[in-house]
Scaffold this motif. Structure first.
Motif, short mmCIF file in Angstrom:
data_model
loop_
_atom_site.label_atom_id
_atom_site.label_comp_id
_atom_site.label_asym_id
_atom_site.label_seq_id
_atom_site.Cartn_x
_atom_site.Cartn_y
_atom_site.Cartn_z
N GLY A 420 0.78 -1.22 0.00
CA GLY A 420 0.00 0.00 0.00
C GLY A 420 0.81 1.27 0.00
O GLY A 420 0.27 2.35 0.29
N MET A 421 2.09 1.17 -0.33
CA MET A 421 2.96 2.35 -0.31
C MET A 421 2.97 3.09 -1.64
O MET A 421 3.29 4.28 -1.68
N LEU A 422 2.63 2.41 -2.72
CA LEU A 422 2.76 3.01 -4.05
C LEU A 422 1.79 4.18 -4.22
O LEU A 422 2.17 5.25 -4.71
N VAL A 423 0.54 3.98 -3.80
CA VAL A 423 -0.46 5.05 -3.94
C VAL A 423 -0.08 6.25 -3.09
O VAL A 423 -0.17 7.40 -3.54
N ARG A 424 0.36 5.99 -1.86
CA ARG A 424 0.75 7.10 -0.99
C ARG A 424 1.94 7.85 -1.57
O ARG A 424 2.02 9.08 -1.49
N SER A 425 2.89 7.11 -2.15
CA SER A 425 4.05 7.77 -2.75
C SER A 425 3.66 8.62 -3.94
O SER A 425 4.15 9.74 -4.11
N GLU A 426 2.77 8.08 -4.78
CA GLU A 426 2.31 8.86 -5.93
C GLU A 426 1.61 10.14 -5.48
O GLU A 426 1.82 11.22 -6.06
N SER A 427 0.78 10.03 -4.45
CA SER A 427 0.08 11.22 -3.94
C SER A 427 1.07 12.24 -3.40
O SER A 427 0.93 13.45 -3.65
N ALA A 428 2.08 11.78 -2.66
CA ALA A 428 3.07 12.71 -2.10
C ALA A 428 3.85 13.41 -3.20
O ALA A 428 4.10 14.62 -3.14
N LEU A 429 4.25 12.65 -4.24
CA LEU A 429 4.99 13.26 -5.34
C LEU A 429 4.14 14.25 -6.12
O LEU A 429 4.63 15.29 -6.57
N GLU A 430 2.85 13.93 -6.29
CA GLU A 430 1.96 14.86 -6.99
C GLU A 430 1.76 16.13 -6.17
O GLU A 430 1.74 17.24 -6.72
N ARG A 431 1.58 16.00 -4.86
CA ARG A 431 1.41 17.19 -4.02
C ARG A 431 2.65 18.08 -4.05
O ARG A 431 2.55 19.30 -4.00
N LEU A 436 8.29 12.61 -11.00
CA LEU A 436 8.94 11.31 -10.82
C LEU A 436 7.87 10.23 -10.74
O LEU A 436 6.78 10.45 -10.19
N ARG A 437 8.21 9.06 -11.28
CA ARG A 437 7.36 7.90 -11.09
C ARG A 437 7.57 7.37 -9.69
O ARG A 437 8.68 7.37 -9.16
N ALA A 438 6.47 6.90 -9.09
CA ALA A 438 6.56 6.46 -7.69
C ALA A 438 7.52 5.29 -7.54
O ALA A 438 8.30 5.23 -6.58
N GLY A 439 7.51 4.35 -8.51
CA GLY A 439 8.41 3.20 -8.42
C GLY A 439 9.87 3.61 -8.47
O GLY A 439 10.70 3.12 -7.70
N GLU A 440 10.19 4.53 -9.37
CA GLU A 440 11.57 5.00 -9.48
C GLU A 440 11.98 5.75 -8.22
O GLU A 440 13.09 5.59 -7.71
N ASP A 550 -12.83 17.65 -7.85
CA ASP A 550 -12.64 16.82 -6.65
C ASP A 550 -11.24 16.19 -6.64
O ASP A 550 -10.61 16.06 -5.59
N GLY A 551 -10.77 15.78 -7.83
CA GLY A 551 -9.42 15.23 -7.91
C GLY A 551 -8.37 16.23 -7.49
O GLY A 551 -7.39 15.89 -6.81
N THR A 552 -8.56 17.48 -7.87
CA THR A 552 -7.62 18.54 -7.44
C THR A 552 -7.65 18.71 -5.93
O THR A 552 -6.60 18.85 -5.28
N ALA A 553 -8.87 18.72 -5.35
CA ALA A 553 -8.98 18.88 -3.90
C ALA A 553 -8.29 17.74 -3.17
O ALA A 553 -7.60 17.94 -2.16
N GLU A 554 -8.47 16.52 -3.68
CA GLU A 554 -7.83 15.37 -3.05
C GLU A 554 -6.32 15.41 -3.24
O GLU A 554 -5.56 15.11 -2.33
N ARG A 555 -5.88 15.78 -4.44
CA ARG A 555 -4.46 15.84 -4.74
C ARG A 555 -3.74 16.88 -3.89
O ARG A 555 -2.63 16.66 -3.41
N MET A 556 -4.37 18.04 -3.68
CA MET A 556 -3.76 19.12 -2.89
C MET A 556 -4.06 18.99 -1.41
O MET A 556 -3.58 19.79 -0.62
N ASP A 557 -4.88 17.97 -1.05
CA ASP A 557 -5.23 17.76 0.37
C ASP A 557 -5.80 19.05 0.97
O ASP A 557 -5.37 19.51 2.03
N SER A 558 -6.78 19.64 0.26
CA SER A 558 -7.34 20.94 0.64
C SER A 558 -8.82 20.78 0.99
O SER A 558 -9.67 20.68 0.09
N PRO A 559 -9.16 20.74 2.28
CA PRO A 559 -10.58 20.67 2.66
C PRO A 559 -11.38 21.89 2.18
O PRO A 559 -12.55 21.74 1.80
N ASP A 560 -10.76 23.07 2.18
CA ASP A 560 -11.47 24.27 1.73
C ASP A 560 -11.89 24.15 0.28
O ASP A 560 -13.02 24.49 -0.10
N PHE A 561 -10.98 23.69 -0.56
CA PHE A 561 -11.32 23.53 -1.97
C PHE A 561 -12.36 22.43 -2.16
O PHE A 561 -13.23 22.53 -3.03
N ALA A 562 -12.30 21.39 -1.32
CA ALA A 562 -13.30 20.32 -1.39
C ALA A 562 -14.68 20.87 -1.05
O ALA A 562 -15.69 20.49 -1.68
#
Length: 667
Positions: A420-431, A436-440, A550-562
């Motif tokens: 379950g680390m790949l999704v969290r890594s992708e989210s962190a890199l996107e934020r 970078l690719r999460a695997g790399e 909604d994807g932007t709000a989730e990606r930026m971890d922004s409750p206000d935008f949500a």
């Protein structure tokens, strides 16, 4: 997925830049590493009590024919000096021999070889040397023990060497109080200051019991003005760094071998150096012969033999002995950065060599590879373009370009996905907006931790040092990604009220919601502009606008935008004035931001206190390490020190996060 035109040129440029930088760094490090090598020329004593007949005593381990070309300069002027002559056997010398009696020294055969070589040394001296060379014997087991004080009696010396043996006490087996023994050897030499002082250390272990004796031992050696000659057996418990530093500071030689049977040859070499490779030259040093004829009581000497140059600064009319007093600088190499000499410099040299070779090979490969750029751009839109080709295209654009590294990245991705680390890594890199690719990222992160941990072991010579280095390597990249993500989120949140007001204005001007988002995305700066342009692109590709937001709000971890997206979704379902609604949401967010800043102002003192209290122990520790490294190093060298250091770090962490929790107020 398309490949940007011009990418190969940038890749070639990047590869060549890495190669050039790595080569330059390697050259600098290689130069610096050379400065740590034992020089074959060392000054030992300068006597200028009679300026018209001054003398220099020195060690030279090179070819004897080099001595005929020796040259001496005083204050920059070449002066006439007598041809160097070997010190006669009648020269008063004192030799304190230190024997390590640990179990590895005994089981490897090095202890027997050292004793035999020491006896050969004592018995092989000329009659004149027997009458003028004092010898003392010291052993290092669970403590330093003087087996024989300095004496001319050959029989007593040989009997003392015969008494050198491993300890019979089971508790003392494997213990080596090396610094204690060196300190006692220096104490013996101090008692006979009229003799030339020499310390010969024969060991296979680093000190593992003396505790705070190292600083005292170094001070005693410097006080005795002794040169230190070390014969070391590598392969198990010997870290040569401290001994190399002792030799560099006081003069002498450091010789090592990994074969216990060959250990005696090292002692024979030291015997040859002490007895047969010390020389003296006489020169005239009249008072007042300074540079350009200016009087100077201090004479700057530079003595060159066989391409090696030793320098010293002495007060005319005095006798100066000992490397620390003469302060010679061997200039046979170009010098270097002190911290990069030794194991750390060697590790960095290897690293930069690998980077340089890899960068050059990669650049040459790209230069000679041909690519149909138009075909590459149009290929994703062709009917024959398959999913497998797309994956290959994605892999070719990543950091992992070789088959081995790509396979390692794939394995890393599989392991990370299963945990379950790949999704969290992708989210962190996107934020953090890191391309970078999460695997790399995970693969190179793991490789960095492993490499730094190994370097920590190599540099510090201990498990604790390697684990601490690995811990920092594990924490720093994560902290940097979180810092970038947090900074980007703050910028996004600060832009949100103004963005909603702009969007409300476009709606009042007659734009549709989609047109308004597109218009605002062209006006606002990053990161809001980038995220809105992504929303527009996703909507054009068929994703509903609300889902893209909604994807932007989730990606930026922004409750206000949500909440703003939720308001838009509800309004589009039930109807109403969306422009007024967005203005109301923007005003609410502005009021909350104002309150948040007021709270930040009121808690500024607490935050500053937490930061200061968190940094203060580390800062004080670094300052104490710079001022007195031997004192603070006990925290890293002893078991009790390691325990106290660990407890202190845990307590500091608890206190810091406790204070942070107190001042962290949710708005």
């Amino acid at each position: 997925m398309t490949r940007p035109v011009g990418r190969p040129r940038r890749s070639v440029a990047l590869a060549l830049v890495v190669a050039v930088v790595s080569t330059v760094a390697f050259s600098a490090l290689a130069t610096g590493a050379g400065a740590a090598d034992n020089s074959s020329l060392q000054m030992r004593r300068v006597d200028t009590t009679d300026p018209s007949r001054s003398s220099i005593q020195f060690i030279y381990t090179g070819a004897r024919e080099d001595l005929s070309g020796a040259q001496l300069t005083v204050d920059g002027d070449v002066v006439s000096a007598s041809p160097p002559r070997q010190l006669p056997d009648t020269t008063k010398t004192a030799v304190a021999m230190v024997f390590d009696t640990s179990s590895y020294m005994d089981s490897s055969g090095a202890l027997v070889a050292a004793k035999d070589a020491a006896k050969k040394w004592v018995r092989g001296r000329s009659a004149e040397a027997r009458d003028n060379q004092l010898v003392g014997i010291v052993t290092a087991s669970n403590k330093g023990v003087v087996q024989q004080t300095l004496t001319l009696d050959e029989e007593r010396i040989l009997n003392a060497i015969d008494r050198v043996a491993p300890p019979t006490d089971a508790k003392s087996v494997g213990q080596t109080a090396l610094w204690s023994a060196i300190r006692q050897a220096a104490g013996l030499l101090t008692q006979r200051s009229d003799f030339q002082p020499n310390i010969v250390v024969m060991t296979s272990n680093s000190d593992n019991i003396s505790g705070g004796e190292e600083a005292a031992a170094r001070g005693a050696v410097a006080g005795a003005q002794a040169s230190v000659f070390v014969a070391g057996l590598t392969g198990k418990g010997l870290a040569t760094g401290p001994l190399e530093s002792l030799v560099r500071d006081n003069g002498g030689l450091l010789l090592t071998t990994g074969d216990g049977a060959q250990f005696g040859q090292l002692v024979d070499s030291i015997s040859t150096t002490v007895n047969d490779q010390q020389f003296e030259t006489v020169y005239s040093s009249p008072v007042g012969a300074g540079t350009a004829g200016k009087p100077s009581p201090v004479a700057d000497l530079a003595y060159t033999v066989g391409g090696q140059t030793a320098k010293a600064a002495v007060v005319v009319g005095s006798v100066v002995q000992g490397q620390q007093n003469l302060n010679p600088v061997v200039t046979g190499s170009a010098g270097g950065i002190g911290i990069l000499q030794g194991p750390l410099g060697l590790a960095l040299v290897v690293l930069f060599v690998l980077l340089a070779v890899g960068g050059i090979a990669y650049g040459i490969m790209l230069l000679f590879s041909r690519e149909d750029r138009l075909s590459a751009v149009l290929q994703p839109y062709s009917d024959s373009y398959t999913r497998e080709e797309e994956e290959e295209e994605e892999a070719s654009q990543g950091l992992a370009r070789t088959a081995i590294v790509q396979r390692a990245v794939e394995i890393t991705e599989q392991v990370a996905e299963s945990r379950g680390m790949l999704v969290r890594s992708e989210s962190a890199l996107e934020r953090a907006n890191l391309p970078l690719r999460a695997g790399e990222a995970l693969f190179f992160y793991a490789a960095l931790v492993v490499i730094v941990t190994i370097l920590g072991f190599a540099v510090t010579g201990g498990i604790i040092g390697g684990l601490v280095a690995g811990l920092f390597a594990a924490l720093i990249p994560v902290a940097l990604v979180n810092l970038l993500a947090s900074r980007r989120k703050k910028q996004f949140m600060a832009q949100l009220p103004d963005t909603l007001q702009l969007l409300s204005g476009t709606l009042r001007a007659g734009y549709s919601l989609m047109q308004g988002v597109e218009a605002v995305s062209q006006e606002v700066t990053e990161p809001m502009g980038l995220e809105l342009r992504r929303v527009v692109t996703e909507s054009r590709l068929g994703r509903p606008l609300e889902d893209a937001l909604d994807g932007t709000a989730e990606r930026m971890d922004s409750p206000d935008f949500a909440w703003a997206v939720m308001a838009i979704r509800i309004q589009r379902e039930v109807g109403g004035n969306l422009s007024e609604l967005l203005l109301t949401v923007a005003e609410t967010m502005t009021a909350r931001e104002r309150l948040r800043r007021d709270v930040a102002s009121l808690t500024a003192e607490g935050r500053m206190s937490a930061i200061i209290l968190g940094i203060l122990p580390i800062g004080i520790g670094l300052a104490m390490y710079v001022i007195n490294p031997e004192y603070i190093s006990q925290l890293f060298k002893t078991t009790l020190g390691n325990i106290l250091l660990g407890v202190a770090l845990v307590a500091m962490g608890i206190g810091f996060f406790w204070m942070k929790k107190i001042i962290d107020i949710e708005i």
